[in-house]
Design an enzyme around this catalytic site. Structure first.
Site, PDB file in Angstrom:
ATOM      1  N   HIS A   1       0.827  -1.207   0.000  1.00 25.53           N
ATOM      2  CA  HIS A   1       0.000   0.000   0.000  1.00 25.53           C
ATOM      3  C   HIS A   1       0.862   1.258   0.000  1.00 25.53           C
ATOM      4  CE1 HIS A   1      -3.799  -2.119   1.765  1.00 25.53           C
ATOM      5  NE2 HIS A   1      -3.329  -2.711   0.684  1.00 25.53           N
TER       6      HIS A   1
ATOM      7  N   GLU B   1       0.666   3.981   1.792  1.00 18.96           N
ATOM      8  CA  GLU B   1       1.065   4.411   3.130  1.00 18.96           C
ATOM      9  C   GLU B   1       2.245   3.583   3.640  1.00 18.96           C
ATOM     10  OE1 GLU B   1      -3.496   4.809   2.808  1.00 18.96           O
ATOM     11  OE2 GLU B   1      -1.963   3.388   2.177  1.00 18.96           O
TER      12      GLU B   1
END
Length: 161
Positions: free
Chosen positions: A82, A84
């Site tokens: 991901h 993040e």
């Protein structure tokens, strides 16, 4: 002649998030993230396979089906890291503290990313859109004292496979 309107900080950084997202390599959700401290970008990340591995855009998705508590099937691409997570990893790789920072993302973080952000010391999350499965993330962020700002109440849609 139209008068120039200087963007606020959240608008400015969200524009950069949209640009970083162009590097994402999974077409199901071309998400990206930037981490900011003291109005300076200290790390960026976008959805993509781990370094040196093939990307979804090259070899297709690696879809895993999971069932929620109501028995509904959810499909997740597990080939990618991901946005993040990649931003946190970039900061760690180069020895940059993100403690006290703000993360800007195209959509609210999933629960796993939320837990990482809390543990890494992020104090503010600014998301362009809602995440379709973001209820627990919102609760965790609130309980941890992390401020969440969602700029657009629209829910991010994923490309179906």
């Amino acid at each position: 002649m139209k008068e120039h309107k200087r963007p606020g900080w959240d608008e400015y950084f969200m524009g950069i998030v949209r640009e970083v997202a162009k590097r994402a390599t999974c077409d199901r959700g071309r998400n990206s993230a930037i981490i900011v401290k003291n109005k300076r970008i200290i790390a960026t990340g976008y959805v993509g396979a781990p370094v040196g591995l093939n990307h979804c855009d090259e070899v297709g998705h690696l879809i895993k089906e999971v069932y929620d508590e109501d028995g509904n099937v959810k499909k997740h691409c597990v080939r990618t890291t991901h946005a993040e997570q990649n931003a946190i990893a970039q900061a760690a790789r180069f020895g940059v503290s993100i403690d006290g920072g703000t993360i800007y993302t195209k959509m609210e973080p999933c629960l796993d990313c939320t837990k990482l952000l809390i543990n890494a010391g992020i104090k503010r999350v600014v998301a362009e859109k809602l995440y379709h499965d973001g209820e627990l993330s919102r609760r965790f962020l609130k309980d941890a004292g992390v401020k969440l700002v969602v700029l657009n109440e629209e829910v991010e849609e994923y490309k179906e496979q």
